[in-house]
Design a protein around this motif. Sequence first.
Motif, mmCIF file in Angstrom:
data_model
loop_
_atom_site.group_PDB
_atom_site.id
_atom_site.type_symbol
_atom_site.label_atom_id
_atom_site.label_comp_id
_atom_site.label_asym_id
_atom_site.label_seq_id
_atom_site.Cartn_x
_atom_site.Cartn_y
_atom_site.Cartn_z
ATOM 1 N N UNK A 1 0.815 -1.208 0.000
ATOM 2 C CA UNK A 1 0.000 0.000 0.000
ATOM 3 C C UNK A 1 0.855 1.268 0.000
ATOM 4 N N UNK A 2 2.136 1.164 0.407
ATOM 5 C CA UNK A 2 2.979 2.367 0.505
ATOM 6 C C UNK A 2 3.268 2.953 -0.878
ATOM 7 N N UNK A 3 3.824 2.204 -1.829
ATOM 8 C CA UNK A 3 4.028 2.817 -3.162
ATOM 9 C C UNK A 3 2.723 3.121 -3.874
ATOM 10 N N UNK A 4 1.683 2.342 -3.593
ATOM 11 C CA UNK A 4 0.404 2.612 -4.251
ATOM 12 C C UNK A 4 -0.180 3.939 -3.788
ATOM 13 N N UNK A 5 -0.178 4.194 -2.488
ATOM 14 C CA UNK A 5 -0.703 5.467 -1.982
ATOM 15 C C UNK A 5 0.155 6.644 -2.426
ATOM 16 N N UNK A 6 1.469 6.416 -2.523
ATOM 17 C CA UNK A 6 2.345 7.500 -2.975
ATOM 18 C C UNK A 6 2.057 7.869 -4.431
ATOM 19 N N UNK A 7 1.818 6.884 -5.276
ATOM 20 C CA UNK A 7 1.511 7.155 -6.678
ATOM 21 C C UNK A 7 0.113 7.734 -6.844
ATOM 22 N N UNK A 8 -0.823 7.285 -6.024
ATOM 23 C CA UNK A 8 -2.172 7.852 -6.103
ATOM 24 C C UNK A 8 -2.162 9.331 -5.754
ATOM 25 N N UNK A 9 -1.318 9.692 -4.773
ATOM 26 C CA UNK A 9 -1.238 11.102 -4.375
ATOM 27 C C UNK A 9 -0.438 11.925 -5.377
ATOM 28 N N UNK A 10 0.656 11.362 -5.878
ATOM 29 C CA UNK A 10 1.517 12.124 -6.773
ATOM 30 C C UNK A 10 0.964 12.252 -8.177
ATOM 31 N N UNK A 11 0.280 11.241 -8.676
ATOM 32 C CA UNK A 11 -0.240 11.279 -10.044
ATOM 33 C C UNK A 11 -1.680 11.768 -10.122
ATOM 34 N N UNK A 12 -2.329 11.960 -8.966
ATOM 35 C CA UNK A 12 -3.717 12.433 -8.915
ATOM 36 C C UNK A 12 -4.632 11.498 -9.712
ATOM 37 N N UNK A 13 -4.494 10.246 -9.453
ATOM 38 C CA UNK A 13 -5.346 9.243 -10.083
ATOM 39 C C UNK A 13 -6.105 8.500 -8.998
ATOM 40 N N UNK A 14 -7.027 7.698 -9.412
ATOM 41 C CA UNK A 14 -7.848 6.936 -8.491
ATOM 42 C C UNK A 14 -7.504 5.449 -8.592
ATOM 43 N N UNK A 15 -8.094 4.705 -7.703
ATOM 44 C CA UNK A 15 -7.937 3.256 -7.701
ATOM 45 C C UNK A 15 -9.240 2.630 -8.170
ATOM 46 N N UNK A 16 -9.151 1.794 -9.160
ATOM 47 C CA UNK A 16 -10.345 1.172 -9.731
ATOM 48 C C UNK A 16 -10.972 0.249 -8.704
ATOM 49 N N UNK A 17 -12.194 0.562 -8.323
ATOM 50 C CA UNK A 17 -12.879 -0.222 -7.286
ATOM 51 C C UNK A 17 -13.425 -1.543 -7.818
ATOM 52 N N UNK A 18 -13.485 -1.689 -9.121
ATOM 53 C CA UNK A 18 -14.019 -2.933 -9.683
ATOM 54 C C UNK A 18 -12.986 -4.063 -9.709
#
Length: 684
Positions: A228-245
Amino acid sequence: MFEFDGNHWFLHRVLRWRVIASVAWSLLLLPMSMAAYLLFLQVNLFHPFAWITAWMSTLCSGCALFSLILLLISLLVVIYLDSRNYTVAPCLPNTRLATLASIVQPHRFIHMLSHTLAGLLCGWAAAFLAGGRYKSLDVACCGHTSLSVQRDCLNELHLFIVLFGGFVGFTSSLLYFLKYMSYTAFPIIQISKYLQFRAALPCIVKQSAMQSFLLLRWYCIIYFFFGYIPRCWLLTGMHVELDSTKPRLDSLIGLLDPGLLLQTWLAGTFILFTWYMAWALLRIHITEAYQFRVETSFVEDSEMCLPVVLASNPPPIVKFLALQDLAILSRASPCRRRQVFTLSQPGGRPHTWSLLSSHCISLLSELTSQLSAHQDATTGDGRPTTSSAHGSQHPPQPECLDMHTGLRNKIEGPGFRSSSVASSPFSPGPLRTPTRTLSTTLSPLFSPHPLAPMDTSIPAVSSKMRDPQDLRSSLFGSPWHDVVENSPIVHRGQSFWSFSSGAPPMADNPNMRPSVASPMPWTKDAPQPDRVAAKLSQVRAFLIKMPIVVYATQKIAESSSQALFADGQAHIWAFEAVSHMVAASFTEDQYGVVQTNLSSILCTMVNLLEAIDKHFKLPQASNKPLRPTDSWPDASFKSLRFAVRSALRTALHRIANKFGHHLKAVDLSPEHLKRLQMFVDYKE
């Protein structure tokens, strides 16, 4: 470590071009490796025509060319770093703590960081070549139904493969030093480079696939807890979302994806294969035999001759190649042997044989002295020897810390050099004071004997204090009385202020009356070095008893024995060269040049054999060689001591079989003749 910026001619004219040739072959074989990787990525056994068509179209596309450029850049970085860390004699630490300390060195940290970045780059290229759902880091979200607003979501599948590439790079750099892949093992049988590479290719494929599978297992466990650490960092830095499906990859459902695991395993196998292939090509080119000149008629080329190269203290790689050429010369080149046996003109002296034989004898004598020193430093049970000063049977007197400066005083006066002491009525035991400063306390922090005395000196006394009672009252009445009372006291052995039986007391002997310097004015804020050192000593004693510290500082089995024979390959070539030359001189030496130092050669070889036999009798040196395994990379340096012993006995048998009973005419001691007679009679 190979240094290509040195001043030796061999590094510029030969070794550098060999490295360039290995790099060129690695870069030429990289497109073939990438084509094989793409072929396995798009495998479709039920539709072979569509499989081949898709493979050809992907191979000729622009994305394949761009990925190939990135792979070439990363491979160049890896080859450059590996070529700077190769060695012919591995450095073997004797404890696990020393192994850890050797890994965290600055240049090795740069090696790990560069391999990690190269692995990330290769992982991105592998995911880009895979295409489909692994191609890019951001994809269109599947959960949005609005056509006016299209949101981008993070493609965690792509991130998973890229991070695995970085994990492969870091672990491969770590294993590069832990498994001594920097060690350059010379081939036993001289064959062509093509045959060596063809023989190493199946081992490279097998090792890459197995290591990628093992690393994938550990990587999945690490990503499950910390993904979750690199994923949250990329979500914050790239301003993208995580596909809930789609399920997250830090869950069991997300990790148990067969397609993802297969693509990740293939990517890791491809990265390791390209790096190991470059590693094998570099080792094959470097260890290729080089034929040095034996003699030359031109003065400017004299430094390239074999005797001059060996006598000029060359770099280790040049020295090993020269000894390898000398062994080949003595075994399979009669015309070059004839040049060794000739006399120099003018003068008629055997300069060539003298230089070659003296270098080989010095190598054997150096190994003999090392084995003898190691034998003297260990007792019968394989532990380090401990002896007191002046051969005293009593334990050494503990050190004393000066009250004013925290520095130890030396012995002054003959009365304090007595080897045995008697107890004093006012001192129940010797004062045990800690080390002097913080640096000297932390340096032996992991010593296996933390309470062992560091010095045998005791403070001097002068003639001002003629009575022990005056000395006691002066000491206990001083401002340092509280410090002395609170300092740690170890009741070990005899009293500190006592003397040997039969020695006159202080009051009767004016030369042995103590004096204590007047103390400095004491304040509450004054530093008390003995208390600080005492606390540090207690911390050290506590740490040394911890199981993890004991495990880290415990000696690795047979590490000292393996370190003694780390450069044993050079000694093996020296045995072979000397024995073949001496045996060939029986029929080829027309001038008798070998007879000039035949006795010294035989004495040196017999002395070395005796030293090796004594070394193998130590408990820390196993007498049984390791079972031969097809481990990769090569770990033959762990059993070099057995190869050295076998090569030395073979060399003595070769000489004894050739000369036979003529060895009795050689000027040798009776002990050496008796040992050589055993080889003549085949009793050894």
